[in-house]
Design an enzyme around this catalytic site. Structure first.
Site, PDB file in Angstrom:
ATOM      1  N   GLU A  18     -11.925  -3.394   2.613  1.00 60.37           N
ATOM      2  CA  GLU A  18     -10.573  -3.742   3.087  1.00 60.37           C
ATOM      3  C   GLU A  18     -10.554  -3.858   4.601  1.00 60.37           C
ATOM      4  OE1 GLU A  18      -7.554  -4.586   2.930  1.00 60.37           O
ATOM      5  OE2 GLU A  18      -6.934  -4.469   0.843  1.00 60.37           O
ATOM      6  N   ARG A 101      -1.575   7.857  -0.576  1.00 60.76           N
ATOM      7  CA  ARG A 101      -2.502   7.550   0.516  1.00 60.76           C
ATOM      8  C   ARG A 101      -2.015   6.288   1.212  1.00 60.76           C
ATOM      9  NH1 ARG A 101      -5.299   2.902  -0.479  1.00 60.76           N
ATOM     10  NH2 ARG A 101      -6.098   2.415  -2.555  1.00 60.76           N
ATOM     11  N   ASN A 103      -2.468   2.500   2.672  1.00 62.09           N
ATOM     12  CA  ASN A 103      -3.213   1.316   2.272  1.00 62.09           C
ATOM     13  C   ASN A 103      -3.369   0.438   3.516  1.00 62.09           C
ATOM     14  OD1 ASN A 103      -4.691   0.040   0.188  1.00 62.09           O
ATOM     15  ND2 ASN A 103      -3.057  -1.455  -0.068  1.00 62.09           N
ATOM     16  N   GLU A 121      -4.313   5.078  -7.273  1.00 65.23           N
ATOM     17  CA  GLU A 121      -4.395   4.302  -8.513  1.00 65.23           C
ATOM     18  C   GLU A 121      -5.064   5.098  -9.637  1.00 65.23           C
ATOM     19  OE1 GLU A 121      -4.976  -0.242  -7.215  1.00 65.23           O
ATOM     20  OE2 GLU A 121      -6.387   1.136  -6.279  1.00 65.23           O
ATOM     21  N   ASN A 154       0.767  -3.669   1.402  1.00 65.96           N
ATOM     22  CA  ASN A 154      -0.439  -4.453   1.629  1.00 65.96           C
ATOM     23  C   ASN A 154      -0.332  -5.362   2.846  1.00 65.96           C
ATOM     24  OD1 ASN A 154      -3.142  -4.762   0.817  1.00 65.96           O
ATOM     25  ND2 ASN A 154      -2.516  -4.720  -1.320  1.00 65.96           N
ATOM     26  N   ASP A 204      -2.928  -9.625  -1.699  1.00 65.40           N
ATOM     27  CA  ASP A 204      -3.512  -8.427  -1.092  1.00 65.40           C
ATOM     28  C   ASP A 204      -3.426  -8.550   0.434  1.00 65.40           C
ATOM     29  OD1 ASP A 204      -5.128  -6.151  -0.517  1.00 65.40           O
ATOM     30  OD2 ASP A 204      -6.265  -6.418  -2.356  1.00 65.40           O
TER      31      ASP A 204
END
Length: 299
Positions: A18, A101, A103, A121, A154, A204
């Site tokens: 990411e 958490r 992202n 998740e 996101n 995303d």
């Protein structure tokens, strides 16, 4: 149209790669592996990645004006000194939500670090809904919460005139825009500018190019798409050899290369055997557009 080339440059498969960010000073690409709990830096010169292990899921990394980096780690904003491999907490959010958490995160044109949270998740894109929030870490290290009830916070970026903030809450399958006040960092007037089509799957990470068009990585869609935020039209689709494309940024000497991170988390052996590059970082050349340098955190 120039011929588009796609190459897997960092092959050490991430669980969830990411937050790619080009570090001009180092001439290298930063990115994180959320489930692998490491911050990585890939050099085009050595064609190798170095990794710094951390003690919690690390979901985004950003440049810092004073040097080194800032990261989102678990539910903390933290500072990372690369050479010393030293992580220090700046501040923590969502203290009442043990299962949350951070992202994705990104720095705005004024040097503020925007990042959002989500519930951990159970499996990819399956989680307790509406547990996340969107936050900003200001240069004075204070934190502002913009809104809550987020599923998977996101992709984010800002228009070239800095008057619009673009944001993705993945399970809304929408790319949204807000009015943006650069002086204060306040956002308002939320609206959807693009709804993803079925084969595009889940929006995303996201970045903007010098023409003001948005590029969105489609998780489970195996592609990045280029959108016109003014018309809400898709202009281009670039397919990748992996399904779980997670985020994208521009980099290289003149920001004409696109880097795309991907994930292997949640894929079984058979799926991985069909997509051996899952979790790798890809370089796309020949797009015919450039990106803009990332902004550093001013605090």
């Amino acid at each position: 149209m120039a011929s588009v080339r796609i190459e897997c440059v960092a092959k050490e498969g991430c669980g969830i790669g990411e937050s790619p960010v080009w570090d001009e000073k180092e001439g290298a690409l930063l990115y994180v592996d959320i489930t692998g709990r490491k911050v990585c830096r890939w050099s085009p010169l050595t064609r190798q990645s170095q990794a710094i292990p951390v003690d919690a899921p690390v979901s985004s990394v950003a440049l810092r004006k004073s040097g080194d980096y800032v990261i989102t780690l678990g539910t903390k904003f933290a500072a990372l000194k690369w050479k010393e491999e030293l992580v220090t907490t700046i501040t923590e959010v969502d203290k009442d939500k043990a299962n949350n958490r951070f992202n994705d995160g990104k720095v705005d044109p004024a040097g503020r670090y925007f990042a959002g949270t989500m519930a951990e998740e159970i499996r990819p894109a399956v989680l307790e809904r509406h547990q996340g929030s969107l936050y900003t870490l200001y240069p004075d290290l204070s934190v502002v919460k913009h809104f809550d009830q987020v599923d998977i916070s996101n992709g984010l970026d800002w228009s070239l005139d800095h008057r619009t903030f673009f944001y993705i809450d993945s399970l809304s399958y929408s790319v949204d825009a807000f009015d943006y006040d650069l002086q204060t960092g306040k956002i308002g007037n939320r609206r959807s500018i693009y709804k993803l089509e079925k084969e595009e799957s889940i929006p995303d990470g996201m970045c903007i190019d010098t023409e003001g068009k948005l590029w969105v990585a489609c998780y489970d869609g195996g592609r990045v798409i280029r959108l016109d935020p003014e018309t809400g039209k898709r202009l281009q689709t670039v397919k990748l050899p992996v399904d779980k494309t997670t985020s994208c940024c521009f980099g290289g000497k003149d920001y004409s290369e696109m880097y795309v991170t991907s994930a292997s988390y949640g894929m079984d052996k058979e799926w991985l055997s069909r997509q051996p590059q899952a979790g790798g970082v890809f370089k796309i050349t020949g797009l015919g557009v450039k990106g803009i340098p990332p902004y550093p955190f001013a605090g």
